[in-house]
Motif scaffolding. Structure first.
Motif, PDB file in Angstrom:
ATOM      1  N   LEU A  16      38.729 -24.466  -3.362  1.00  0.00           N
ATOM      2  CA  LEU A  16      39.196 -25.090  -2.121  1.00  0.00           C
ATOM      3  C   LEU A  16      39.934 -24.078  -1.247  1.00  0.00           C
ATOM      4  CD1 LEU A  16      40.548 -28.492  -3.507  1.00  0.00           C
ATOM      5  CD2 LEU A  16      38.369 -28.061  -2.354  1.00  0.00           C
ATOM      6  N   THR A  19      37.868 -22.811   1.571  1.00  0.00           N
ATOM      7  CA  THR A  19      37.756 -23.738   2.707  1.00  0.00           C
ATOM      8  C   THR A  19      38.971 -23.603   3.625  1.00  0.00           C
ATOM      9  OG1 THR A  19      36.593 -25.259   1.254  1.00  0.00           O
ATOM     10  CG2 THR A  19      37.421 -26.161   3.312  1.00  0.00           C
ATOM     11  N   ARG A  22      38.857 -20.358   5.566  1.00  0.00           N
ATOM     12  CA  ARG A  22      37.943 -20.401   6.726  1.00  0.00           C
ATOM     13  C   ARG A  22      38.613 -21.113   7.898  1.00  0.00           C
ATOM     14  NH1 ARG A  22      32.670 -23.192   5.050  1.00  0.00           N
ATOM     15  NH2 ARG A  22      32.110 -22.699   7.213  1.00  0.00           N
ATOM     16  N   SER A  23      39.352 -22.153   7.595  1.00  0.00           N
ATOM     17  CA  SER A  23      40.081 -22.855   8.650  1.00  0.00           C
ATOM     18  C   SER A  23      41.142 -21.942   9.266  1.00  0.00           C
ATOM     19  CB  SER A  23      40.734 -24.115   8.069  1.00  0.00           C
ATOM     20  OG  SER A  23      41.670 -24.649   8.964  1.00  0.00           O
TER      21      SER A  23
ATOM     22  N   ILE B 184      33.621 -27.199   8.584  1.00  0.00           N
ATOM     23  CA  ILE B 184      34.161 -26.376   7.490  1.00  0.00           C
ATOM     24  C   ILE B 184      34.306 -27.210   6.223  1.00  0.00           C
ATOM     25  CG2 ILE B 184      36.182 -25.069   6.723  1.00  0.00           C
ATOM     26  CD1 ILE B 184      36.705 -24.355   9.669  1.00  0.00           C
ATOM     27  N   GLU B 185      34.780 -28.446   6.367  1.00  0.00           N
ATOM     28  CA  GLU B 185      35.026 -29.320   5.210  1.00  0.00           C
ATOM     29  C   GLU B 185      34.455 -30.708   5.512  1.00  0.00           C
ATOM     30  OE1 GLU B 185      35.020 -30.809   2.492  1.00  0.00           O
ATOM     31  OE2 GLU B 185      36.644 -29.590   1.635  1.00  0.00           O
TER      32      GLU B 185
END
Lengths: 240, 344
Positions: A16, A19, A22-23, B184-185
């Motif tokens: 996670l 993720t 990347r944010s 992204i998610e």
């Protein structure tokens, strides 16, 4: 000097973390497009093997520190000590920012760097919960922040503030043995007591993954309360 | 027909029977624009009727009774038909779910009429159905003096404000930000916006009324600091303790009410709150007046509060008292509460 240090904290997030990374990069790109400079610090406190391995993917862009503290407030203090940015923003290693967060929060903080703590307008919970928590601005005339803070915590730690403000008001340690926890709530009490102002940044969102082992869950299970504050004292507040 | 809500607008008896309220409404209230039911808001109904291409002529409430009910037009922002039905699939398909809410659901805490927090942790009032006293009145009558209850209330305004915030998420630049995060998610977008619950302190937040109760209590207290806080026995028996300094006596029941110089009757502040919220208020009281000593004597609420929060409180004050006839310290309160929880 760097404008913003973006800090990610991790423990057992495993993949996670990518993720969230990347944010964070997307938000940093947005800020750079607005002319700001951004660097990255990743703090891993007692990471499990999967999280440690996953963090390898960020090492070429971020300073990665591995700690053995077991206290997320103290981890944040360590991060602030390492930060080179004039402003510091925190992200948990399983959450995400809206990509405008760093840019918009920076603008709000700059208005009064010694006093302003910036919060997103919305916490958007996902995975395990699906609620929307719109965050209150301290100066909302309906809010009565002092009274609300005595009973409940309106703001979490995923904020932005100047490094100077963070250095002036470090996070307290959690002490479950004596019943004091709620590090974020305690910090909010301390900063409001000191005259800081918690501001909401319009049109920004934190996407928060709700996991059963969150710090809030642990604090509630342990029947703890926030550290004492002058705001708790009924005799020191305005009378009716 | 909601007598307590009607009384807040007209000054009539909040315990009046529905028949008495109806008679007063016909004689005076209607002409004054009073709302006889909390589940009807004129402006909302007119807008909803217009959206359904049903023109409203004359009195909106009478129009709703004559036309709106048959057309199943929801007359209040406090209820969302799709949300209610989605969360209560056991309801009969052939019956308008709003009728279920108005006659049953509004008196229960397990019914969710909209995606927005409404009960504020309140408890179901005593004899709620008989008195036609729905749970949501606690929120509607909060800060009642600041609203013209004939047209709106704290709860209705809060729902309108939060609904507007949620609507902003559905389109425009904020929706674009959400879409980018979803890229992204994907899990971020799994629950549709319409099915998400929403809250916003203090307008719609489960602790709002707890905060208000604690603040009302603080402002009413004769002192800001005490040397000791004594929770009086719930059965009204004598406290039997003699402590030095300023002693704040706390009563939680009719029987325990005290005429001592520094006594406080907690009932008006706790009346509408649920058990957890009551504990939060007395915790705030005990932290607030900064006593050196807390004594809880055969007091259910005090015992529950110390069982949960006695350990951190004991860092700054001594904690002692009496439970079931026995002198106890902190561990005794914890054990007593454990027994009560098991018994419950």
């Amino acid at each position: 000097m760097t404008d913003i240090t973006a800090v990610m904290t991790g423990h057992n997030e495993g993949e996670l973390l990518v993720t969230s990374w990347r944010s964070m990069l997307a938000a940093a790109d947005h800020a750079r497009a607005a002319g700001l400079t951004v660097d990255f610090v990743v703090m891993l406190d007692r990471p499990d093997d999967a999280t440690l391995a996953t963090a390898e993917v960020v090492r070429d862009r971020a300073r990665v520190e591995v700690l053995d503290l077991g206290d997320h407030g103290i981890v944040r203090n360590e991060a602030i000590g390492l930060a080179e940015g004039e402003y510091v923003a925190f992200l948990d290693g399983d959450d995400l920012w809206s990509e405008n967060w760093l840019t918009a929060a920076y603008d709000v903080c700059r208005a009064d760097p010694d006093r302003v703590v910036a919060h997103p307008a919305l916490n958007w919970f996902f995975e395990g919960q699906s609620n929307l928590f719109f965050i209150a601005d301290q100066d909302d005339p309906d809010f009565y922040a002092g009274a609300f803070l005595r009973v409940a915590n309106p703001w979490d730690q995923l904020c932005m503030a100047s490094r100077a403000l963070h250095l002036a008001y470090p996070y307290p340690a959690r002490d479950l043995a004596v019943g004091y926890a709620y590090v974020d709530w305690s910090w909010n009490l301390a900063t409001v007591e000191a005259g800081c102002v918690h501001r909401v940044v319009e049109d920004t969102i934190h996407f928060k993954r709700r996991r059963s082992t969150s710090q809030l869950t642990l604090a509630q299970a342990a029947s703890t309360i926030p550290w004492p504050s002058a705001l708790h004292s009924w005799g020191e507040q305005p009378s009716g | 027909m909601h007598p307590r809500f009607y009384a807040a607008q007209t000054g009539t008896d909040p315990l009046a029977s529905p028949a008495e309220v109806l008679a007063h409404f016909r004689a005076e209230g209607k002409a004054a624009g009073a709302r006889v039911t909390a589940l009807f808001q004129p402006a909302f109904y007119c807008a909803a009727a217009a959206a359904a291409a049903v023109p409203v002529e004359g009195d909106p409430f009478e129009h709703w009774l004559a036309v709106g009910v048959e057309r199943r037009i929801v007359p209040t922002p406090l209820y969302d038909d799709a949300h209610y039905r989605a969360h209560h699939p056991e309801l009969r398909d052939d019956r308008w779910a709003f009728v279920d809410y108005a006659t049953d659901g509004c008196y229960r805490l397990d019914r969710r009429p909209t995606a927005y927090v409404q009960s504020y942790g309140a408890r179901v009032p005593e004899r709620a159905r008989e008195r036609q006293d729905p749970v949501l009145l606690t929120g509607m009558l909060h800060r009642a003096g600041e609203f013209d209850l004939r047209t709106t209330s704290w709860l209705e305004e809060g729902i309108a404000a939060v609904a507007a915030k949620v609507e902003r998420l559905a389109s425009g630049p904020v929706a674009d930000l959400v879409a980018r995060a979803v890229a992204i998610e994907p899990a971020i977008g799994e629950a549709p916006l319409a099915m998400r619950t929403a809250s916003w302190p203090p307008h719609l937040h489960w602790d709002s009324l707890t905060v208000a109760a604690a603040e009302d209590l603080r402002r009413s207290l004769p002192v800001g600091q005490a040397d000791a806080v004594v929770f009086l026995p719930d059965d009204g028996s004598a406290a039997g303790v003699d402590l030095p300094g300023l002693v704040l006596e706390v009563a939680c029941t009719d029987a325990a009410a005290s005429a001592a110089p520094h006594a406080v009757d907690l009932r008006p502040f706790l009346d509408r709150l649920g058990p957890r919220q009551r504990v939060q208020v007395v915790l705030d009281l005990v932290r607030g007046v900064r006593p050196g000593r807390v004594v809880v004597l055969e007091n259910v609420l005090g015992t529950r509060m110390l069982a949960r929060y006695g350990r951190p409180l004991a860092n700054t004050m001594t904690v002692a008292g009496r439970v079931d006839g026995e002198k106890v310290g902190l561990a005794g309160f914890v054990e007593a509460q454990r027994r009560r929880d098991e018994g419950a």
